[in-house]
Design a protein around this motif. Sequence first.
Motif, mmCIF file in Angstrom:
data_model
loop_
_atom_site.group_PDB
_atom_site.id
_atom_site.type_symbol
_atom_site.label_atom_id
_atom_site.label_comp_id
_atom_site.label_asym_id
_atom_site.label_seq_id
_atom_site.Cartn_x
_atom_site.Cartn_y
_atom_site.Cartn_z
ATOM 1 N N ALA A 1 -9.490 -14.358 104.544
ATOM 2 C CA ALA A 1 -9.928 -14.624 103.173
ATOM 3 C C ALA A 1 -10.114 -13.371 102.329
ATOM 4 O O ALA A 1 -10.256 -13.459 101.109
ATOM 5 C CB ALA A 1 -11.240 -15.413 103.202
ATOM 6 N N SER B 1 -9.001 -12.801 98.503
ATOM 7 C CA SER B 1 -8.716 -14.091 97.880
ATOM 8 C C SER B 1 -10.005 -14.707 97.352
ATOM 9 O O SER B 1 -11.113 -14.242 97.638
ATOM 10 C CB SER B 1 -8.074 -15.050 98.886
ATOM 11 O OG SER B 1 -9.033 -15.536 99.807
ATOM 12 N N ARG C 1 -11.271 -17.299 98.315
ATOM 13 C CA ARG C 1 -11.966 -17.965 99.414
ATOM 14 C C ARG C 1 -12.962 -17.049 100.117
ATOM 15 O O ARG C 1 -13.745 -17.503 100.942
ATOM 16 C CB ARG C 1 -10.949 -18.470 100.453
ATOM 17 C CG ARG C 1 -9.903 -19.414 99.915
ATOM 18 C CD ARG C 1 -9.083 -20.045 101.029
ATOM 19 N NE ARG C 1 -8.593 -19.060 101.986
ATOM 20 C CZ ARG C 1 -7.477 -18.341 101.815
ATOM 21 N NH1 ARG C 1 -6.743 -18.499 100.725
ATOM 22 N NH2 ARG C 1 -7.090 -17.467 102.730
ATOM 23 N N ALA D 1 -16.062 -17.910 102.857
ATOM 24 C CA ALA D 1 -15.858 -17.511 104.250
ATOM 25 C C ALA D 1 -16.950 -16.542 104.704
ATOM 26 O O ALA D 1 -17.425 -16.613 105.846
ATOM 27 C CB ALA D 1 -14.481 -16.869 104.405
#
Length: 259
Positions: free
Chosen positions: A22, A25, A27, A31
């Motif tokens: 991750a 990104s 995300r 995470a």
Amino acid sequence: MESEALALDEGRIQAIAGLIEAVGSDRFPAAFRQFIRQVCGFDSLIATRYPANQPPVSLYHDLDDVQAAITVQFYATGPYLLDPLYLACKGGSAPGAYRLLDLAPEAFYRSQYYRAFYRSIRIGDEIGLLIREHASDWIIVSLARGLRQTRFSEQELAQLRQLFPILSVAVLRHWGCKPEAAPEGRLEDRLETFGVDILSPREAEIVRLILQGHSTPSAAAYLGISEGTVKVHRHHAYAKLGITSQAELFSLATRHFVG
């Protein structure tokens, strides 16, 4: 027991893999939160960059707009200068995981930082991940629990310290940046210059210690002087500042920080 240990290891490995994947990104924050929650629960997570010569910069937080207005925006206008986690970075502490109350002076709950800021955000316990970004630049990830929650245990703190190398690298890869040139007129100077135009160097030093939460005994121990000498310098400082109490000192300092 061996199968349970192996299952736990596999779960941790998968979480590390997800964290690495991750990085870079959108995300990553989710995470990162998920990875830490394998070790300990928390109510809020805030990541902040502290450039050496600039006010702090918010990198991420999971607060609503009302909470963010105090915990992030107001904090950056001056209260951060008295934050024990920030002062630990400035004071040369090693990177790692620290409980705020372990770093704070003994009179923390009477300090300017607590009175003007900390009690308004209703945090019961806080752990900071102190991550050195460059020579004098830091990133601090704050994990906090509310007043009604139990405090972080020694085991949870120990596990965060064990995982700190992974957490540190992930944060630096995702949120790290190159150092920038230092601008003039940095906000950090407001603490260092508070009262220096009318106070002696020793009086100004003692006033700064009081604002950071030091009691008379701890200020005396820190400076290597007697408690009586601290009281004399404090009395003279108050007279020069035109105040008569610690509460008035806190009010005067707050106006200085945000003015």
